[in-house]
Scaffold this active site. Structure first.
Site, PDB file in Angstrom:
ATOM      1  CG  PHE A 253       9.775   3.982  -1.767  1.00 12.15           C
ATOM      2  CD1 PHE A 253       9.602   4.212  -3.101  1.00 12.15           C
ATOM      3  CD2 PHE A 253       9.953   2.575  -1.470  1.00 12.15           C
ATOM      4  CE1 PHE A 253       9.556   3.155  -4.081  1.00 12.15           C
ATOM      5  CE2 PHE A 253      10.274   1.647  -2.330  1.00 12.15           C
ATOM      6  CZ  PHE A 253      10.065   1.823  -3.679  1.00 12.15           C
ATOM      7  CD  GLN A 254       7.181  -0.464  -2.429  1.00 10.77           C
ATOM      8  OE1 GLN A 254       7.598  -1.068  -1.520  1.00 10.77           O
ATOM      9  NE2 GLN A 254       6.915  -1.021  -3.529  1.00 10.77           N
TER      10      GLN A 254
ATOM     11  CE  LYS B  17      12.019  -2.620   7.314  1.00  9.91           C
ATOM     12  NZ  LYS B  17      12.802  -2.123   6.446  1.00  9.91           N
TER      13      LYS B  17
ATOM     14  CG  MET C  27     -22.986 -12.004 -19.153  1.00 12.49           C
ATOM     15  SD  MET C  27     -24.329 -13.203 -19.443  1.00 12.49           S
ATOM     16  CE  MET C  27     -24.147 -14.455 -18.185  1.00 12.49           C
TER      17      MET C  27
ATOM     18  CD  GLU D 258       1.084  -7.288  -4.119  1.00 10.10           C
ATOM     19  OE1 GLU D 258       0.655  -7.325  -5.314  1.00 10.10           O
ATOM     20  OE2 GLU D 258       2.252  -7.321  -3.698  1.00 10.10           O
TER      21      GLU D 258
END
Lengths: 173, 585
Positions: free
Chosen positions: B115-116, B165, B483, B53
């Site tokens: 969940f999630q 959802k 760097m 993502e």
């Protein structure tokens, strides 16, 4: 550059912030202050216009002039913020705080506590044989003085609202 | 007449279509399945399945930055949403308009540690310009359109919409964008006329001016860049553009003096320090540009034009602050200039340019390409020459290669240079190139990167090849976090603490495994052939180029130093010593 004393001097400012009354709006405002390292000395919030769905947040903060300017502009960047006024710079304002003060005591102390209550025009909103709850409304300074005078007489608990403020005169926010 | 009801999924897709969205970068998950089912049954919106993502957000940023239109991300709840956070903050810092749609657990499970589940709006409140948790499918269309409005108006930024959802599955009304009552969010577009006039007078009276252009000009659309170009050419004043604004003024124009700041050119920094009028359009006086604020351009009057009122007087106090959109204010500036026809200080200006040319004569970007080890600067200069004449797009990652790219690659148009400026996100370059190539399928798109950054979102190489996108990746492989090593050399007694990347993966095999054509270049003599081969080979190509691990980016203004304390590279020390030797001889 800002070399002059007035620019760097830390001053207390009271902001009145009109916001859309939506989930998370208080978190946004508080998160702005913590995320950017600004102080919150007092904070109150309540819905003020149920028809338009506006709440008003009164924030007392402190900082140098440039910090105060940043706070004002950063508040204005938030999407649900409708209006921001700095009551300290935009003109004169009325500022009030309410406190509920519980004092436990018997005998002479009770009499003295009532006398102090009278002097400050505090209402007794609850009483038992060994306690009073005073309600006092005034400037934060008045509330501070009332609390310090009544403390030796058996003060056990204080709840304060924090400051609410409004601009003096006929103008709307 | 009965009102037509749509499912939440259809409302989302309809709103995206009505907002002229053609592509979404996403990754499916449990709670977004009903939306993916609708995506399956339509063909108006293209969905690019990314590998992670975060890559999806950077791809959307690349898409947005190179087109001027908002980029769209679709992620699931919980880990899908938390994976977007770095990308969202990146977009926030660089003012990139994004719409990030995240799934959320069913409304009545929110707060139950389902969940999630994650508190996505809570987590992203400081990572977005604004965010929403949708509570009713009837409200979904309004929220979608409002999100586009907020993301693209005022200072652009990312807006997140969290979609439980049941909201996606439920039914509700659809309203078209034009029927959404605009929210009371009206950033000021037009600058105050009096202040603009005063700014024009000040600019015209300058003896040692600088026009300092920032990313706000790019965000204001290509027309703003063209107006800046007109202003600079009309006045003959020097122009510098920040890292975010490369291309807003043509680098090939002799009036361009390079980028200012920590790794900006000597001439740009000396001009910023010594100027008498600094005319800032859409830059934010970032600390990497100003260096030590107390010593920043001490003798100049400053004009600052910015759409974000909080940017004015935030880091640097200015004499004239104008709140407004760069394009609108520039239009006014040009009109006022045209009306007033001010007489500029030609004689003083001639002296100023003489001074600037002396500073230019220092040749601050000089490097020594010996016969054995490839200097990264040489690789980038070769890339610049090889790209010349094409309408190319470049993305970078973060670190030394990014600064060398900014110094050595040239851009004559805005929206061609994509880099993570404010947040400095390693792992930006590859997915950003993916997004740019999706938006511009027929243009050359090159990602300049280095192993540290590359490894952070390398999975998007798979997305690139799977979609047949001809992205070219130039990996300036120096076996080290360059760097970090540079700062350790300069400021930490050369203690190379945890920056060694030698013994890393075989990048050629890795690139090939990802479906890229891959080639390895090790010698300076092969650099040009290698780069041309990379650009000319069809499809995705990975060029792994072994470069000098010990090279430092110069010039450099050490953190907290003033512009005139700029440090030049070893070549200049040698040159100075040689000069002394010559004098003594």
């Amino acid at each position: 550059m800002n070399e002059t004393g007035t620019q760097n001097e830390t001053r207390s400012h009271t902001f009145s912030v009109l916001v859309d009354n939506e989930t998370g709006v208080l978190h946004r405002v508080v998160g702005l202050f913590s995320g950017r390292g600004y102080n919150i000395d007092s904070l109150t919030v309540s819905e003020v216009d149920p028809v338009s769905g506006y709440s008003k947040i009164t924030i007392v903060t402190s900082g140098s002039e440039s910090v105060i300017n940043q706070i004002r502009e950063q508040l204005r960047r938030l999407v649900p913020v409708q209006k921001v006024s700095d009551l300290t710079t935009d003109g004169r304002s009325v500022q009030r705080e309410l406190a509920l003060v519980k004092v436990n005591g018997t005998g002479e102390d009770r009499v003295d506590a009532m006398a102090i209550g009278d002097k400050f025009q505090a209402q007794i909103v609850d009483s038992t044989t060994e306690s009073f709850v005073f309600e006092i409304v005034g400037s934060s300074d008045t509330v501070d003085r009332f609390i310090s005078e009544i403390m030796p007489l058996g003060l056990v608990d204080v709840s304060r609202t924090g400051i609410v403020a409004i601009a003096r005169g006929a103008e709307e926010m | 007449m009965t009102e037509h009801r749509y499912t939440g999924g259809d409302i989302i897709l309809k709103a995206l279509t009505d907002q002229d969205v053609d592509v979404v970068f996403g990754y499916p998950g449990g709670v977004t399945l009903p939306l993916y089912d609708r995506i399956y049954q339509q063909n108006k919106i293209r969905h690019i399945l990314v590998g992670h993502e975060q890559g999806g957000v950077h791809a959307a940023e690349g898409y947005a930055r190179s087109t001027g239109r908002p980029g769209i991300v679709l992620a699931t709840s919980g880990p899908g949403a938390t994976n977007t956070v770095t990308g969202l903050v990146d977009a926030m810092m660089d003012s990139i308009p994004l719409i990030c749609l995240t799934g959320q657990v069913v409304s009545n499970l929110i707060g139950n540690d389902a969940f999630q589940e994650a508190d996505t709006t809570g987590i992203t409140r400081a990572a977005t310009k604004h965010n929403y948790l949708v509570r009713s499918t009837d409200d979904l269309a309004r929220v979608m359109h409002e999100a586009f409005y907020v993301a693209t108006h005022g200072r652009p930024g990312p807006v997140l919409i969290d979609l439980p959802k049941d909201i996606i599955l439920g039914e509700g009304q659809y309203i078209a964008p034009e029927d959404v009552k605009p929210r009371n969010y009206n950033p000021k577009i037009k600058g105050e006329q009096e202040k603009i006039e005063a700014a024009v007078d000040l600019l015209a009276s300058a003896k040692k001016p600088i026009i300092y252009v920032g990313g706000g000009v790019v965000n204001a659309g290509p027309e703003a860049s063209h107006m800046v170009t007109q202003l600079v050419r009309m006045t003959g004043f020097p122009c510098t553009t920040t890292l975010m604004a490369l291309g807003a003024f043509p680098a090939s124009d002799p009036l361009f003096i390079g980028m200012p700041g920590m790794h900006g050119t000597y001439e740009a920094n000396m001009v910023m320090h010594d100027c008498d009028v600094m005319f800032n359009i859409g830059a934010r006086f970032d600390d990497r540009v100003t260096g030590k604020v107390d010593a920043f351009s001490p003798d100049s009057k400053k004009v600052h034009i910015d759409i974000d009122p909080s940017s004015l007087n935030k880091n640097v106090s200015v004499d004239i602050g104008i709140i407004g959109d760069a394009a609108s204010v520039l239009e006014d500036i040009l009109a006022i200039w045209d009306k007033k026809q001010p007489v500029i200080e030609s004689a003083a200006l001639k002296g100023w340019w003489k001074q600037i040319d002396e500073w230019r004569g220092v040749n601050c970007l000089a490097y020594d390409q010996g016969p054995k080890i490839i200097k990264p600067q040489f690789a980038l200069e070769t890339l610049k020459n090889a790209l010349a004449g094409t309408d190319y797009y470049v993305t970078t990652d973060v670190g030394q290669h990014q600064m060398w790219s900014a110094q050595f690659l040239h851009f004559d148009e805005p929206n061609r240079w994509m880099t993570s400026g404010g947040l400095g996100t390693m792992g930006y370059g590859v997915p950003a190139a993916l997004g740019v190539q999706v938006a511009h399928p027929d243009s050359p798109v090159v990602c300049v990167t280095s192993e540290g950054s590359l490894m952070m979102n390398i999975q998007e190489m798979n997305t690139i090849s799977k979609n047949g996108l001809p992205v070219k990746i130039l990996n300036l492989n120096n076996q080290i976090l360059g760097m970090i090593r540079q700062w350790q050399e300069l400021f930490h007694d050369n203690h190379e603490s945890e920056c060694d990347l030698s013994g890393g993966p075989d990048f050629i095999k890795l690139a090939e495994a990802f479906g890229f054509s891959a080639l390895q270049i090790n010698h300076p003599a092969d650099v040009e052939t290698g780069i041309r081969h990379m650009l000319e080979t069809p499809g995705p190509v990975f060029l792994n180029m072994a470069v000098d691990r010990n090279e430092c980016v110069f010039p450099m203004i050490p953190s907290g130093a003033a512009h005139n304390e700029i440090v030049l590279g070893p070549n200049h020390e040698m040159k100075t010593m040689d000069d002394k030797a010559n004098v003594m001889a």
